[in-house]
Design a protein around this motif. Structure first.
Motif, short mmCIF file in Angstrom:
data_model
loop_
_atom_site.label_atom_id
_atom_site.label_comp_id
_atom_site.label_asym_id
_atom_site.label_seq_id
_atom_site.Cartn_x
_atom_site.Cartn_y
_atom_site.Cartn_z
N ASN A 1 -6.56 3.36 -2.15
CA ASN A 1 -7.44 4.24 -2.91
C ASN A 1 -7.59 5.54 -2.15
OD1 ASN A 1 -9.68 5.58 -4.10
ND2 ASN A 1 -10.47 3.62 -4.87
N CYS A 2 -7.05 6.60 -2.71
CA CYS A 2 -7.04 7.89 -2.00
C CYS A 2 -8.42 8.50 -1.86
CB CYS A 2 -6.12 8.87 -2.73
SG CYS A 2 -4.40 8.32 -2.84
N ALA A 3 -9.38 8.06 -2.67
CA ALA A 3 -10.72 8.63 -2.61
C ALA A 3 -11.59 7.94 -1.57
CB ALA A 3 -11.39 8.52 -3.99
N ALA A 4 -11.10 6.81 -1.02
CA ALA A 4 -11.95 6.01 -0.13
C ALA A 4 -11.81 6.38 1.33
CB ALA A 4 -11.62 4.53 -0.31
N LEU A 5 -10.85 7.28 1.67
CA LEU A 5 -10.59 7.58 3.07
C LEU A 5 -10.66 9.08 3.34
CD1 LEU A 5 -7.50 5.23 3.55
CD2 LEU A 5 -9.84 4.76 4.26
N THR A 6 -10.99 9.41 4.58
CA THR A 6 -10.98 10.83 4.98
C THR A 6 -9.52 11.28 5.09
OG1 THR A 6 -10.93 10.28 7.34
CG2 THR A 6 -13.10 10.51 6.30
N GLU A 7 -9.32 12.60 5.22
CA GLU A 7 -7.97 13.16 5.27
C GLU A 7 -7.15 12.55 6.40
OE1 GLU A 7 -5.98 17.46 6.33
OE2 GLU A 7 -7.71 17.45 4.98
N THR A 8 -7.70 12.48 7.61
CA THR A 8 -6.96 11.96 8.77
C THR A 8 -6.61 10.50 8.59
OG1 THR A 8 -8.07 13.53 10.24
CG2 THR A 8 -7.01 11.63 11.27
N LEU A 9 -7.59 9.68 8.16
CA LEU A 9 -7.36 8.26 7.97
C LEU A 9 -6.37 8.01 6.84
CD1 LEU A 9 -10.94 6.73 8.43
CD2 LEU A 9 -8.98 6.59 9.98
N LEU A 10 -6.42 8.82 5.77
CA LEU A 10 -5.50 8.65 4.64
C LEU A 10 -4.07 8.90 5.10
CD1 LEU A 10 -5.00 8.13 1.67
CD2 LEU A 10 -5.45 10.56 1.22
N GLU A 11 -3.85 9.98 5.87
CA GLU A 11 -2.50 10.27 6.36
C GLU A 11 -2.01 9.15 7.27
OE1 GLU A 11 -1.77 14.06 8.07
OE2 GLU A 11 -2.88 15.16 6.54
N SER A 12 -2.90 8.64 8.12
CA SER A 12 -2.53 7.58 9.03
C SER A 12 -2.16 6.31 8.25
CB SER A 12 -3.68 7.29 10.00
OG SER A 12 -3.38 6.19 10.82
N GLU A 13 -2.93 5.99 7.20
CA GLU A 13 -2.65 4.81 6.39
C GLU A 13 -1.33 4.95 5.66
OE1 GLU A 13 -4.20 1.80 5.90
OE2 GLU A 13 -5.42 2.35 7.63
N LEU A 14 -1.05 6.16 5.14
CA LEU A 14 0.16 6.36 4.35
C LEU A 14 1.41 6.42 5.23
CD1 LEU A 14 -1.02 9.03 1.75
CD2 LEU A 14 -0.50 6.63 1.30
N PHE A 15 1.34 7.21 6.30
CA PHE A 15 2.56 7.52 7.06
C PHE A 15 2.59 6.87 8.45
CE2 PHE A 15 1.40 11.40 4.53
CZ PHE A 15 2.23 11.11 3.46
N GLY A 16 1.47 6.31 8.89
CA GLY A 16 1.39 5.72 10.22
C GLY A 16 1.13 6.79 11.28
N HIS A 17 0.94 6.39 12.52
CA HIS A 17 0.74 7.36 13.60
C HIS A 17 1.28 6.79 14.91
CE1 HIS A 17 -3.18 5.04 13.87
NE2 HIS A 17 -2.74 4.96 15.12
N GLU A 18 1.58 7.74 15.82
CA GLU A 18 2.04 7.36 17.15
C GLU A 18 0.83 7.12 18.05
OE1 GLU A 18 5.08 6.85 18.07
OE2 GLU A 18 6.18 7.64 16.32
N LYS A 19 1.04 6.37 19.11
CA LYS A 19 -0.02 6.14 20.07
C LYS A 19 -0.44 7.47 20.70
CE LYS A 19 -1.07 3.58 24.31
NZ LYS A 19 -0.56 2.61 25.32
N ALA B 1 -1.83 9.99 19.09
CA ALA B 1 -1.69 11.11 18.16
C ALA B 1 -3.00 11.83 17.94
CB ALA B 1 -1.13 10.62 16.82
N PHE B 2 -4.12 11.09 18.02
CA PHE B 2 -5.45 11.68 17.88
C PHE B 2 -6.44 10.76 18.56
CE2 PHE B 2 -4.25 9.40 14.02
CZ PHE B 2 -5.23 8.41 13.94
N THR B 3 -7.65 11.24 18.72
CA THR B 3 -8.67 10.46 19.40
C THR B 3 -8.86 9.12 18.69
OG1 THR B 3 -9.81 12.48 20.06
CG2 THR B 3 -11.06 10.41 20.20
N GLY B 4 -8.73 8.05 19.44
CA GLY B 4 -8.89 6.71 18.86
C GLY B 4 -7.58 6.06 18.49
N ALA B 5 -6.47 6.83 18.54
CA ALA B 5 -5.15 6.25 18.23
C ALA B 5 -4.61 5.56 19.47
CB ALA B 5 -4.20 7.34 17.74
N ASP B 6 -5.12 4.38 19.77
CA ASP B 6 -4.78 3.69 21.00
C ASP B 6 -3.44 2.94 20.92
OD1 ASP B 6 -7.20 4.52 22.09
OD2 ASP B 6 -8.27 2.79 21.28
N ASN B 7 -2.97 2.70 19.66
CA ASN B 7 -1.73 1.95 19.49
C ASN B 7 -0.88 2.57 18.39
OD1 ASN B 7 -2.22 -0.53 21.26
ND2 ASN B 7 -4.05 -0.55 19.94
N LEU B 8 0.39 2.22 18.39
CA LEU B 8 1.28 2.66 17.33
C LEU B 8 0.87 1.97 16.02
CD1 LEU B 8 4.02 3.94 16.32
CD2 LEU B 8 5.07 1.75 16.94
#
Length: 614
Positions: free
Chosen positions: A346-364, A366-373
């Motif tokens: 649900n695209c309306a349920a997440l903030t911009e940063t969290l939505l991008e992370s959920e859709l595309f993933g993130h590297e360890k 990448a931003f504050t709190g991104a402790d793991n891949l």
């Protein structure tokens, strides 16, 4: 009532056993108690009289304050039975009409004495003389039991209504029917199973309950029944067929529909068997049973099935609660990707940063709190489908990244500069008009055109109200099963309320309403009082479809009505009944047909609301 009555099985109260060699009793007539303390009991009316009342010496003792000491008398002589009102205080009623002095009774007449209702018959409703037929009341009880079992174990069940007919031009038709009736009963007994139940419904009419029987099997049996010819080929049979769960899921619905089918069959001798024709399609989408009744929804699912075979992106539009996710599941389930995952977000349920992370993933890191891949949904879906719900709420920055994925078929995790190939199909949904958002620069125009390669618009529930009864019943079954409670049915007036409401929350609101009604309903039937006050006060008018005989004006319930819900609903219901009665010139049978409820229900409500002819 102080009187104890055994209701476990119908009782046959008989003083003699007269009968001819065909098993039809001519010297007697019968009263079957269909409601009240004697429900299921059969009284035999021999030549002579039988008094009903509160007086201890009465042959039919009715310990009911609405019944006079000597209320009414049944007089049988020379093959005719009449009922005589003995100056009772509250009256004797035959088919809803008060008896002035006396009334000659005919097959199927219903007599009301206080709270008790009896059906008159010239054929023994319990065993048809020597035919061993059970009564309709006992049949209804058994049907309810079998339906409860069918609901619980997801098993089929079928119901046949069988009527006898005589060819046009045949002399002395009554004699032909009377002599053929035992032959018909005995023939049907020979070809049915021990578990099947054959009962007497009305004059020369039978009802047959077939547990554990699919419609196709019931149809084959109906063909055997109608294929037999009786009494010099002048008598032939017609059959009306209804099956659980395809044609109905409650006792009254199945009986009503099989009776309607029998009436159609009798009107056309060339088509002796008529099945219920509701044109309802039920399909399984994931764990959800989808009910398709309206032409719009038929076309919509056909379109979804065609689109599913391709790889194009799909945009699903529609109001909140119409079932957009079910359409997305249908597209995925009918595609070549069905063995791969369907992931939803649900695209309306997440903030911009969290939505991008959920859709595309993130590297360890990448931003504050991104402790793991983190692996995003586009990667985890593999070659499956991703469903982007409420895509109209997606931030513009994320829209740009989504557009790039759709164009290049590559994703890049947040905090990475390495591209990863993807083969995910995108299905998006929105309850907002994306064209308006594009005009306001709140949604990218290029992304809009990329998403709506194929567009499906789901109509709101108010535009497909013919599906409401089927959806409501499906939700009732689901709630009863989940809460492990006995199956409930919905009253006609409650169903009418559901059909009149505009449902701004669509199917989701209907489901929530049914869940609440099932839980709070007292007993096995859901009445209007169990439905939310919001519905009862939002229905602003009642009018039948344009029909010179069936239309009876409008009953207005103000949308701003405030007060006790039961009072609002009762006032609404009473007004409908009064106007129907006036339109039918106070003929209760016609009024019941207009309201599409059993006449017995109408009589009960007339008494409940103390409605009197004005």
């Amino acid at each position: 009532m102080n009187q104890e009555v055994d209701r476990t099985l119908p009782k046959f109260i008989d003083k003699s056993s007269k009968g001819d060699d065909q098993g039809i009793v001519h010297e007697k007539s019968y009263l079957l108690a269909i409601s009240g303390p004697y429900a299921g009991t059969v009284f035999t009316l021999d030549d002579g009289s039988m008094v009903a009342g509160r007086e201890p010496g009465a042959e039919i003792l009715l310990n009911d304050t609405q019944v006079s000491r000597k209320h009414a008398e049944f007089v049988t002589a020379e093959g005719e039975t009449k009922i005589v009102d003995l100056n009772s205080t509250n009256g004797t009623f035959v088919n809803g009409d008060r008896v002035a002095l006396d009334c000659v009774l005919a097959e199927g007449d219903e007599i009301q004495l206080g709270v008790s209702v009896f059906r008159f018959s010239v054929i023994n409703p319990v065993d048809g003389g020597r035919l061993g037929l059970i009564s309709h009341g006992h049949f209804e009880n058994r049907l309810s039991e079998e339906l409860d079992r069918a609901h619980r174990y997801k098993r089929p069940l079928s119901l046949l209504m069988i009527g006898m007919n005589v060819k046009d031009g045949t002399e002395d038709q009554e004699s032909h029917l009377r002599h053929s009736y035992p032959k018909v009963v005995n023939y049907i007994r020979k070809i049915i199973r021990t578990m099947d139940l054959l009962a007497h419904y009305g004059k020369y009419e039978l009802e047959l309950l077939l547990p554990e029987t699919e419609k196709e099997e019931a149809l084959k049996l109906a063909e055997r029944i109608t294929g037999e010819r009786f009494f010099e080929k002048t008598v032939f049979l017609s059959v009306g067929l209804a099956s659980f769960p395809l044609d109905g899921t409650t006792r009254d619905t199945l009986i009503e529909k099989s009776r309607k089918a029998l009436r159609e069959a009798r009107q056309n001798p060339n088509e002796p068997i008529v099945q219920v024709r509701d044109n309802v399609r039920r399909i399984q989408v994931s764990d959800t049973e989808v009910i398709i009744k309206s032409e719009k929804m038929q076309q919509l699912f056909e379109l979804a099935e065609r689109i599913a075979k391709s790889t194009i992106t799909v945009l699903i539009q529609g109001e909140t609660g119409v079932g957009k996710e079910v359409i997305a599941e249908s597209i995925h389930g009918n595609s070549d990707r069905k063995s791969m995952p369907l992931v939803c977000i649900n695209c309306a349920a997440l903030t911009e940063t969290l939505l991008e992370s959920e859709l595309f993933g993130h590297e360890k890191g990448a931003f504050t709190g991104a402790d793991n891949l983190k692996i995003g949904l586009f990667e985890s879906a593999g070659s499956g489908t991703i469903f982007l719900d409420e895509v109209g709420e997606m931030p513009l920055k994320t829209q740009a990244k989504l557009l790039r994925v759709l164009q290049s078929k590559k994703i890049m995790r947040v905090g990475s500069n390495r591209e990863i190939d993807t083969d995910v199909r995108v299905v998006a949904a929105t309850n907002r008009k994306l064209e308006d958002l594009v005009a306001k620069s709140q949604f990218r125009e290029d992304l809009y055109y990329r998403l709506n390669a194929a567009t499906i618009t789901v109509p709101p529930l108010r535009e497909r109200k013919d599906e409401i009864p089927y959806l409501a019943q499906a939700f009732i079954e689901s709630v009863c099963h989940e809460n492990r409670i006995s199956m409930k049915e919905i009253s006609p007036d409650a169903m009418e309320m559901l059909s009149r409401y505009h449902w701004p929350g669509n199917i989701r609101e209907l489901k929530n309403t049914i869940e609440r009604a099932v839980i709070i309903a007292d007993g096995d039937t859901i009445y209007p009082e169990s439905i939310t006050n919001k519905l009862s006060t939002s229905i602003v008018e009642y009018a039948e479809p344009s029909n010179p005989e069936g239309s009876f004006g409008q009953t207005v319930v103000p949308a701003t009505a405030i007060g006790d819900m039961k009072e609002v609903v009762s006032s609404y219901e009473k007004n409908i009944i009064v106007q129907a009665l006036k339109r039918a010139n106070w003929n209760q049978t016609k009024a019941a047909d207009m309201l599409q409820i059993p006449r017995r229900t109408l009589v009960s409500k007339i008494k409940k609301y103390k409605i009197k002819r004005s």
